[in-house]
Design a protein around this motif. Structure first.
Motif, PDB file in Angstrom:
ATOM      1  N   SER A 124       0.825  -1.198   0.000  1.00 49.57           N
ATOM      2  CA  SER A 124       0.000   0.000   0.000  1.00 49.57           C
ATOM      3  C   SER A 124       0.872   1.265   0.000  1.00 49.57           C
ATOM      4  O   SER A 124       0.570   2.250  -0.694  1.00 49.57           O
ATOM      5  CB  SER A 124      -0.898  -0.043   1.235  1.00 49.57           C
ATOM      6  OG  SER A 124      -1.963   0.816   1.072  1.00 49.57           O
ATOM      7  N   GLU A 127       2.238   1.603  -3.477  1.00 47.75           N
ATOM      8  CA  GLU A 127       1.219   2.143  -4.390  1.00 47.75           C
ATOM      9  C   GLU A 127       1.139   3.661  -4.228  1.00 47.75           C
ATOM     10  O   GLU A 127       1.055   4.403  -5.209  1.00 47.75           O
ATOM     11  CB  GLU A 127      -0.143   1.500  -4.095  1.00 47.75           C
ATOM     12  CG  GLU A 127      -1.217   1.917  -5.089  1.00 47.75           C
ATOM     13  CD  GLU A 127      -2.628   1.657  -4.589  1.00 47.75           C
ATOM     14  OE1 GLU A 127      -2.843   1.562  -3.359  1.00 47.75           O
ATOM     15  OE2 GLU A 127      -3.531   1.571  -5.446  1.00 47.75           O
ATOM     16  N   THR A 187      -7.208  -1.240  -1.722  1.00 45.43           N
ATOM     17  CA  THR A 187      -6.360  -1.522  -0.556  1.00 45.43           C
ATOM     18  C   THR A 187      -7.090  -1.042   0.694  1.00 45.43           C
ATOM     19  O   THR A 187      -7.834  -0.055   0.662  1.00 45.43           O
ATOM     20  CB  THR A 187      -5.009  -0.762  -0.590  1.00 45.43           C
ATOM     21  OG1 THR A 187      -5.276   0.614  -0.792  1.00 45.43           O
ATOM     22  CG2 THR A 187      -4.094  -1.265  -1.668  1.00 45.43           C
ATOM     23  N   TYR A 188      -6.840  -1.735   1.788  1.00 43.83           N
ATOM     24  CA  TYR A 188      -7.498  -1.405   3.058  1.00 43.83           C
ATOM     25  C   TYR A 188      -6.525  -1.751   4.178  1.00 43.83           C
ATOM     26  O   TYR A 188      -5.916  -2.819   4.165  1.00 43.83           O
ATOM     27  CB  TYR A 188      -8.786  -2.227   3.186  1.00 43.83           C
ATOM     28  CG  TYR A 188      -9.501  -2.108   4.502  1.00 43.83           C
ATOM     29  CD1 TYR A 188     -10.119  -0.926   4.882  1.00 43.83           C
ATOM     30  CD2 TYR A 188      -9.588  -3.200   5.365  1.00 43.83           C
ATOM     31  CE1 TYR A 188     -10.797  -0.838   6.091  1.00 43.83           C
ATOM     32  CE2 TYR A 188     -10.267  -3.111   6.571  1.00 43.83           C
ATOM     33  CZ  TYR A 188     -10.868  -1.923   6.935  1.00 43.83           C
ATOM     34  OH  TYR A 188     -11.546  -1.831   8.119  1.00 43.83           O
ATOM     35  N   ALA A 328      -5.152  -5.950   7.109  1.00 44.80           N
ATOM     36  CA  ALA A 328      -5.113  -5.281   5.809  1.00 44.80           C
ATOM     37  C   ALA A 328      -5.544  -6.231   4.709  1.00 44.80           C
ATOM     38  O   ALA A 328      -5.482  -7.451   4.868  1.00 44.80           O
ATOM     39  CB  ALA A 328      -3.691  -4.798   5.529  1.00 44.80           C
ATOM     40  N   MET A 330      -5.988  -6.389   0.094  1.00 47.58           N
ATOM     41  CA  MET A 330      -5.663  -5.765  -1.192  1.00 47.58           C
ATOM     42  C   MET A 330      -6.233  -6.648  -2.298  1.00 47.58           C
ATOM     43  O   MET A 330      -6.157  -7.871  -2.191  1.00 47.58           O
ATOM     44  CB  MET A 330      -4.141  -5.671  -1.297  1.00 47.58           C
ATOM     45  CG  MET A 330      -3.628  -5.108  -2.582  1.00 47.58           C
ATOM     46  SD  MET A 330      -1.841  -4.791  -2.444  1.00 47.58           S
ATOM     47  CE  MET A 330      -1.823  -3.068  -2.093  1.00 47.58           C
TER      48      MET A 330
END
Ligand code: COA
Length: 334
Positions: A124, A127, A187-188, A328, A330
């Motif tokens: 992330s 990115e 994404t998280y 997380a 993705m």
């Protein structure tokens, strides 16, 4: 669904040759057995570093393979983001050792600490660096030598972990690519520091530095409230899959392969069920590696690509949970 800004151009892994099976714990005088470990966790064996193997050396093996597959030279890397809970030294970051080892002289190199969720956090961050134009090419690594921080006298934790590294090269997605370009679709990331003491190393940091007392009471090693961690892992992995699917405007049926953090096969099964992804679309290698913390998702991703399970056009969801707590997810189109 957003248009991808960055994609995974190549992956690799660095795995110690030495294998430790569940039967090998008997030689340590631990009261445990293969049946208990397999039934509760799904783990049969794990890789353990030998003398001379380090977090950096495993990271370098993984990185060289990822760079070769991505067709990227060390000089082209703009940033190295390395996730580890087991840095070779406390200062400086293991990422700069890796930079020196690879000869990636142009790269900014730094470590991140997000435990088992760290590889997705690193992806992330990569990115973001690419999206802002700060970097074109980012090397992300999850590298762990868990054998150096686990308490080999504690059967409730030491049977769970293993050593290894995984890496990926991320690059900018071509803005003029077709209607469905490959790359990161969602994404998280989340954290909850109020639960930190459920999985942590109490001493050996700046607050309680190393001392004869610390070494004697083993408080510099991993302590875990297993049952509590299990419950939070299931809950958080479910939240992470929900959020990533929402963000990408997809459902479980759209996912070709789910790659969950490899901590425990029961957590993996609960996560897949919640996300409505059938187990034949879930990558599982916890039986061969145990929990390699932030290397786990990266190693599994590399194996899945190498085995041809992930091919062009496939939609893959990564999801992880770890100490912090951190969690997380993705979604990536290949
Ligand atoms: N071998 C044999 N017995 C063991 C053992 C081992 N390796 N480890 C623990 N036990 C015993 C315990 O001492 C306990 O015995 P008791 O009932 O006499 O007190 C019994 O097994 C049950 O222990 P418990 O911890 O309640 O078992 P569990 O079903 O919760 O399984 C874990 C333990 C660790 C496998 C499970 O809690 C788990 O997977 N938690 C999540 C851990 C994790 O994934 N952490 C990383 C997250 S990134």
């Amino acid at each position: 669904m957003k248009r991808p800004l960055a994609y995974i151009a190549g992956t690799g892994r660095g795995i110690p040759a030495k294998v430790m099976t569940n039967q090998d714990f008997a030689a340590l005088g631990l009261e445990t057995n293969d049946e208990w470990i397999v039934e509760r966790t799904g783990i049969r064996e794990r890789h353990i570093t030998a003398e001379g193997e380090t977090t950096c050396s495993m990271a370098a093996t993984a990185s060289r393979q990822a760079m070769e597959r991505a067709g990227v030279t060390a000089g082209e890397i703009d940033a190295i983001v390395l996730s580890t809970a087991t840095p070779d030294r406390l200062l400086p970051a293991t990422a700069v050792d890796l930079q020196a080892e690879l000869g990636a002289s142009r790269a900014a190199a730094f470590d991140i600490g997000a435990a088992c969720a760290g590889f997705i956090f690193a992806a992330s961050v990569a990115e973001g660096l690419i999206a802002t134009g700060t970097a074109e090419t980012v090397l992300i690594v999850g590298a762990e030598r868990m054998s150096s921080i686990i308490d080999w006298t504690d059967r409730a934790t030491c049977v769970l972990f293993g050593d290894g590294a995984g890496a990926a090269v991320m690059k900018r997605t071509n803005p003029s690519a077709g209607p469905h370009p490959k790359g990161v679709l969602a994404t998280y990331m989340r954290s909850d520091g109020t639960l930190a003491d459920l999985l942590y190393r109490p001493a050996g940091g700046a607050t309680i530095p190393f001392s004869a007392q610390v070494l004697a009471d083993r408080s510099h090693l991993v302590k875990m409230a297993g049952r509590e961690v299990f419950k939070h892992a299931v809950r958080s992995m479910a939240d992470a899959t929900d959020r990533a699917l929402d963000l990408a405007k997809l459902t479980g049926k759209d996912i070709d392969l789910l790659i969950p953090h490899q901590a425990n096969v029961r957590i993996i099964e609960a996560t897949a069920k919640h996300a409505n992804v059938s187990m034949d679309k879930v990558y599982v290698n916890v039986d061969r590696y145990g929990n390699t913390s932030s290397a786990s998702v990266a190693i599994a991703l590399d194996e899945a690509i190498e085995k041809g399970v992930i091919t062009e056009g496939k939609t893959v969801m990564l999801v992880a949970f770890g100490a912090g707590f951190t969690w997380a997810s993705m979604i990536v189109r290949f």
